[in-house]
Each structure stands twice: as C-alpha cells, then as structure tokens.
Scaffold this active site. Structure first.
Site, PDB file in Angstrom:
ATOM      1  N   THR A 183       0.812  -1.224   0.000  1.00 16.80           N
ATOM      2  CA  THR A 183       0.000   0.000   0.000  1.00 16.80           C
ATOM      3  C   THR A 183       0.839   1.265   0.000  1.00 16.80           C
ATOM      4  O   THR A 183       0.329   2.349  -0.281  1.00 16.80           O
ATOM      5  CB  THR A 183      -0.922   0.039   1.232  1.00 16.80           C
ATOM      6  OG1 THR A 183      -0.121   0.052   2.432  1.00 16.80           O
ATOM      7  CG2 THR A 183      -1.848  -1.171   1.250  1.00 16.80           C
ATOM      8  N   CYS A 229       2.236   2.598   9.455  1.00 18.73           N
ATOM      9  CA  CYS A 229       1.206   2.614  10.498  1.00 18.73           C
ATOM     10  C   CYS A 229       1.831   2.445  11.872  1.00 18.73           C
ATOM     11  O   CYS A 229       2.977   2.018  12.010  1.00 18.73           O
ATOM     12  CB  CYS A 229       0.206   1.468  10.293  1.00 18.73           C
ATOM     13  SG  CYS A 229      -0.645   1.449   8.713  1.00 18.73           S
ATOM     14  N   CYS A 236      -2.827  -0.120  14.573  1.00 19.83           N
ATOM     15  CA  CYS A 236      -3.724   0.315  13.498  1.00 19.83           C
ATOM     16  C   CYS A 236      -4.892  -0.663  13.353  1.00 19.83           C
ATOM     17  O   CYS A 236      -4.694  -1.882  13.306  1.00 19.83           O
ATOM     18  CB  CYS A 236      -2.963   0.404  12.180  1.00 19.83           C
ATOM     19  SG  CYS A 236      -3.985   1.018  10.805  1.00 19.83           S
ATOM     20  N   ARG A 252      -6.880  -4.181   8.598  1.00 20.21           N
ATOM     21  CA  ARG A 252      -6.582  -5.598   8.541  1.00 20.21           C
ATOM     22  C   ARG A 252      -5.072  -5.817   8.573  1.00 20.21           C
ATOM     23  O   ARG A 252      -4.315  -5.123   7.889  1.00 20.21           O
ATOM     24  CB  ARG A 252      -7.168  -6.208   7.266  1.00 20.21           C
ATOM     25  CG  ARG A 252      -7.022  -7.728   7.198  1.00 20.21           C
ATOM     26  CD  ARG A 252      -7.667  -8.282   5.941  1.00 20.21           C
ATOM     27  NE  ARG A 252      -6.903  -7.878   4.748  1.00 20.21           N
ATOM     28  CZ  ARG A 252      -7.217  -8.250   3.515  1.00 20.21           C
ATOM     29  NH1 ARG A 252      -8.304  -8.974   3.300  1.00 20.21           N
ATOM     30  NH2 ARG A 252      -6.476  -7.843   2.491  1.00 20.21           N
ATOM     31  N   ARG A 296       4.063   6.829   3.136  1.00 21.84           N
ATOM     32  CA  ARG A 296       3.286   7.951   3.668  1.00 21.84           C
ATOM     33  C   ARG A 296       2.516   7.493   4.896  1.00 21.84           C
ATOM     34  O   ARG A 296       2.257   6.292   5.102  1.00 21.84           O
ATOM     35  CB  ARG A 296       2.322   8.506   2.620  1.00 21.84           C
ATOM     36  CG  ARG A 296       1.201   7.568   2.228  1.00 21.84           C
ATOM     37  CD  ARG A 296       0.114   8.303   1.450  1.00 21.84           C
ATOM     38  NE  ARG A 296      -0.929   7.402   1.000  1.00 21.84           N
ATOM     39  CZ  ARG A 296      -1.944   6.984   1.774  1.00 21.84           C
ATOM     40  NH1 ARG A 296      -2.014   7.375   3.030  1.00 21.84           N
ATOM     41  NH2 ARG A 296      -2.865   6.179   1.287  1.00 21.84           N
ATOM     42  N   CYS A 334      -0.364   6.635   7.468  1.00 21.60           N
ATOM     43  CA  CYS A 334      -1.725   6.102   7.401  1.00 21.60           C
ATOM     44  C   CYS A 334      -2.708   7.151   7.909  1.00 21.60           C
ATOM     45  O   CYS A 334      -2.518   7.724   8.984  1.00 21.60           O
ATOM     46  CB  CYS A 334      -1.816   4.834   8.243  1.00 21.60           C
ATOM     47  SG  CYS A 334      -3.482   4.146   8.404  1.00 21.60           S
ATOM     48  N   CYS A 391      -4.823   5.586  11.272  1.00 22.25           N
ATOM     49  CA  CYS A 391      -4.281   5.449  12.627  1.00 22.25           C
ATOM     50  C   CYS A 391      -3.362   6.591  13.032  1.00 22.25           C
ATOM     51  O   CYS A 391      -2.887   6.624  14.174  1.00 22.25           O
ATOM     52  CB  CYS A 391      -3.542   4.121  12.778  1.00 22.25           C
ATOM     53  SG  CYS A 391      -1.966   4.006  11.870  1.00 22.25           S
ATOM     54  N   ASP A 421      18.609   9.782  49.180  1.00 17.68           N
ATOM     55  CA  ASP A 421      17.384  10.483  49.575  1.00 17.68           C
ATOM     56  C   ASP A 421      16.869   9.921  50.901  1.00 17.68           C
ATOM     57  O   ASP A 421      16.700   8.698  51.060  1.00 17.68           O
ATOM     58  CB  ASP A 421      16.326  10.308  48.481  1.00 17.68           C
ATOM     59  CG  ASP A 421      15.055  11.079  48.787  1.00 17.68           C
ATOM     60  OD1 ASP A 421      14.996  12.257  48.421  1.00 17.68           O
ATOM     61  OD2 ASP A 421      14.150  10.499  49.407  1.00 17.68           O
TER      62      ASP A 421
END
Length: 504
Positions: free
Chosen positions: A37, A41, A45, A48, A70, A72, A75, A460
């Site tokens: 794609t 992501c 996300c 699927r 690029r 998503c 998400c 401390d």
C-alpha cells in the site's frame, strides 16, 4: 516467517506478533511499513493485518518516510507517545532525539545539534542513519511535519503561517512535505480535522491551542498531580482540584521564542487511540509548538514504558505490593534544566513548604512579568538574573546562597552544559563539580533533566526510610536495573502517600 528486511535491532517475529495483536503498548516504539500500500502505520492500526511478506519494521517515522512511505490516515502514526528509548538509552541516537524533538535543528541546524552532542556533523549523520534509519535532517523533517499537522488541524491559521511556524523554510517545501508524508495537500488535511481530530473553535493567534498528549498504559495520573501540586510556586504555577480525581495544573513555560501559558488536565478517558492528558497552550509563539510539546512530555514522563519497568520490579517481592497499589507511576521532570538545578539546590535540607516559599520569593523578585491576566504571570528567572541579583533576594545559609549564585553564573556563561542531550552519567559528573552540589542533588537533577530510568536515589532520606521499612538494602539493587528511578518513586510514595512534607 518472512525474511522481509527490518531496521537494525528490530526482531521481526516479536513485532509482527505485536502488530497482529494491535498492541497499543508498542505505539511509538516502532512503525510498520506496508509495501503493498505504500503506507506506514502504528502497531495498533485497526486496519486488517497485512501478510508478513508485505511488511517491515522501522524504529522511527522518519525512517519510514525516507523509504518513501506515507502516513496512514486511519491510525495517524505520528500522534503516538514517543519511544521510551529516547529516555531509557544513553546512546547517541537517543540523546539526539531528545534535542531534535525540542527543535534544536530548526534553531541551530545540524551543526548546532552536533556541537551540543560533542560530535562532528558527519559522524552524527552516519550514527543516526545506523541507529534510527534516518539522518538528522530527515528526523527533524518528520518532527516539523508532525508540528505542521497539529497546526493545520487544530488552528485556523493561514497555511503560509503554518509553514513558517512549523519550521519550514518555504511554503513550497511545506506543501511538498505534507503531500509526501500524508498523501494529501495541506487544505485536504485540514478538511479531515472533523471526526474528533480537533476542537473546531481552536485558533492560534491570541487564543488557545488544545492538544492531546497520549501516553502508554498503565498511567497513574494522581502521582504527577501530587508532585506538581506539592511544589507549585505562586505567580508562576497554580494547581487546583484533587490529585486523585479532576485537577488542573497551570504554569508559565519559557520557550525559545518567548513565554507561553499551559494548562494540563486529565483527558476524558479511553479513545480510539488510547488515553491522554489535555494541554491548552495560550500566548504561544507557534514556532515553539514542538518545543512546548516535547518539554511537557518530559515534565510528565509520558513516553515511559511503565509496564516494562514494573514487570522487572515486580520480581522483587518487597516491591510487588507497592506496584500493585499504584501501577503506572512516572518520574518527575522539568521543562527547563537550569530551573530544575536551581530549584533543587534551593530545596536542599528544607521542607517542600519552605522550598515553595523561597522559590516563590525568587520568582516574584527576579522573574520576568508576562502581563497576562488569565493565569500565573511570572516566568522563572534566567540564570543571568540570578547570577547578578541572587544575593539580594535569596535567603538562607550563606554557603547555600553562594553556591546557587555560582551555579547560575556557570549556566549563564555556558561553562556548564546542562541539557537533556547529555548522557546521564556525564551530567551527574558535571553537576558534582559545582560548589554546593552533593550526591543527592546530582542524582535527582540528573533523573529530572534526562529522564534517566536507572538513577537510584539512595541518598534520599525518604527513600532510605522506605527501604528500611521494607528490609531493602539499597546497596544491593542490581536486580532492579535498568529501572531503579521508578523503584525510587515507588519507595517515595510508599513512605509519603499523598503528603509530601519533606522530600529533600
């Protein structure tokens, strides 16, 4: 399992299981690139799950972008908690990222970043490519793109103003970057701001930018609220509400291009992408948006992986009940390293109440007045102001006053390097060279400034009392590594509860 290439040190099988489970705990710790794609992501996300052969994993959004992927749109992988590596590691990549997210590259260039880290620009670029999959310019570009998206979707600013406020050198560069990273023009990206992405009435000029600061579960919001409320200084900070319920913390932030007012409060609960705190920024020079977000995240330790820390600490049966009583504890932070040092030195060996009084007097006398009427109106004094006029304002033992003024002088002269890009061990050593800075102060300031997860506050008094209560030998805590800072906080809370009367 697929042998698809992954970034260095990323275990494919482990991360594919996290992706298959849509595990939100890994959001920001790595990113998923989907070759079929062309998008990248977050692990959680809701789309699927792609086949193993079609994905690879990278450590940063910039690494995904440099490979041509690029973001998503479903998400929003840039809107995640930062990687815990930036705090947990002392390696060059982690220290560089702390400074990049603070906007150092936009202000000082790669040469300035390299100088702050003590390396040549060429060595720095090579090391960041090896560690993070992208060089300093690409990492800074990804940071600018995130800032631009926030301004595009959360303000009504003209796009040209957004471009320069986010740190781009030209509108053309801004347009090209947004199209490349988000697959949309800036105008189309703004059109997507509905669906809960923004507050429609938010605006930047003379108004408020409302942000959601996401965090990983578990997160105990009552602990930072308790610390902030106990230490809030009049005229600079204000705390209202109940730490265990609804609360608001307001303070003046000093940023590279001026002051801003921030109001922080718990978010309204679970959302599609997890829980968050709400931050409302006003009087902000929008060029400082990235620095403001970075400093607020450090103030509240929002990028921590509390689950990983507590998994290790629970192995000690003496700590397990403390963790079960309050999972998700975070470390105290500071938006200003110089302020952290001066306030800590002023609070040595006195009660929190007394320290608030002394710091408040310093702020009232030497802090710059903002002129605002909608909240606290003074900033913490500059190191120069304290160096020049501190002796006429500071009260207490002469030795302590002299030590504070001397420390302020060294900061003002830039003769002591004090920033979040310094390795924790190196910062601790530098602090110990300052007059009047002992082991407790050096350890605490190092933890606050760098977010170092493995600083045991064994000097401390409260931690020591808590350890005695539980039969713990603080010289034998190697099994808690690398999370001894968080163990210190659990011991602190065990002894103090909600009453922070004397912590120094």
């Amino acid at each position: 399992m697929s042998t698809s290439p992954t970034a260095p040190d990323l275990d494919f099988d482990t991360f594919y299981r996290a992706l298959s489970a849509r595990d939100r705990r890994f959001d920001g710790q790595f990113f998923v690139t989907v070759h079929t794609t062309g998008i990248y992501c977050r692990p959680s996300c809701p789309a699927r799950t792609p086949l193993p052969a079609n994905v690879s994993f990278v450590p940063t959004a910039a690494a995904a972008q440099t490979r041509g992927f690029r973001a998503c749109r479903r998400c929003a992988p840039d809107a995640v908690p930062g990687s815990p590596r930036w705090n947990a590691n002392a390696d060059l990549g982690a220290r560089a990222m702390r400074l990049i997210t603070d906007g150092v590259v936009e202000r000082d260039g790669v040469d300035g970043l390299a100088a702050a880290l003590g390396y040549s620009p060429r060595h720095l670029t090579r090391a960041l490519n090896d560690e993070l999959g992208a060089g300093p310019l690409a990492l800074a570009r990804a940071h600018r793109a995130t800032n631009a998206r926030i301004l595009i979707q959360r303000t009504t600013m003209p796009m040209a103003d957004v471009a320069f406020a986010a740190g781009f050198s030209s509108v053309r560069q801004f347009n090209d970057t947004i199209r490349e990273i988000f697959g949309l023009t800036p105008t189309r990206l703004r059109a997507l701001r509905g669906n809960g992405a923004t507050d429609p009435d938010a605006h930047a000029e003379g108004g408020v930018i409302s942000l959601r600061l996401p965090y990983r579960e578990p997160f105990d919001a009552s602990w930072p609220a308790t610390l902030l409320g106990a230490h809030a200084v009049d005229s600079m900070e204000e705390f209202t509400g109940d730490p265990a319920g609804d609360w608001t913390f307001t303070r003046v932030l000093t940023l590279p291009h001026g002051h801003a007012l921030v109001r922080i409060s718990p978010g309204s609960g679970p959302e599609r992408h997890g829980n968050y705190l709400r931050a409302d920024l006003s009087h902000l020079d929008t060029r400082d948006l990235g620095a403001a977000v970075s400093r607020l995240r450090r103030l509240l330790d929002l990028d921590a992986d509390a689950a990983a820390a507590e998994d290790v600490l629970r192995r000690d049966p003496r700590l397990a009940p403390l963790i079960d009583a309050g999972p998700g504890i975070r470390l105290p932070g500071s938006p200003d390293p110089a302020e952290a040092l001066i306030r800590t030195m002023m609070g040595q060996q006195i009660s929190v109440r007394a320290a608030r009084h002394h710091v408040g007097a310093l702020v009232s006398a030497l802090g710059e007045t903002t002129g605002w009427t909608d909240g606290p109106g003074r900033a913490f004094p500059t190191a120069t102001a304290i160096a020049e006029n501190g002796r006429s304002v500071l009260r207490g033992p002469r030795a302590r006053v002299d030590a504070i003024v001397a420390a302020a002088s060294k900061i003002a002269e830039n003769s002591v390097e004090l920033h979040q890009g310094v390795a924790a061990s190196e910062l601790r050593a530098r602090l110990l060279t300052l007059r009047g800075v002992g082991a407790w102060t050096a350890e605490y300031v190092t933890m606050v400034v760098t977010g170092d997860p493995d600083t045991l506050l064994h000097h401390d008094l409260v931690v020591r009392h808590a350890a005695n209560d539980l039969g713990i030998d603080l010289t034998a805590t190697q099994e808690w590594a690398p999370w001894r800072s968080y163990a210190s906080m659990h011991l602190w809370r065990h002894r103090l509860g909600q009453q922070l009367g004397t912590v120094a």
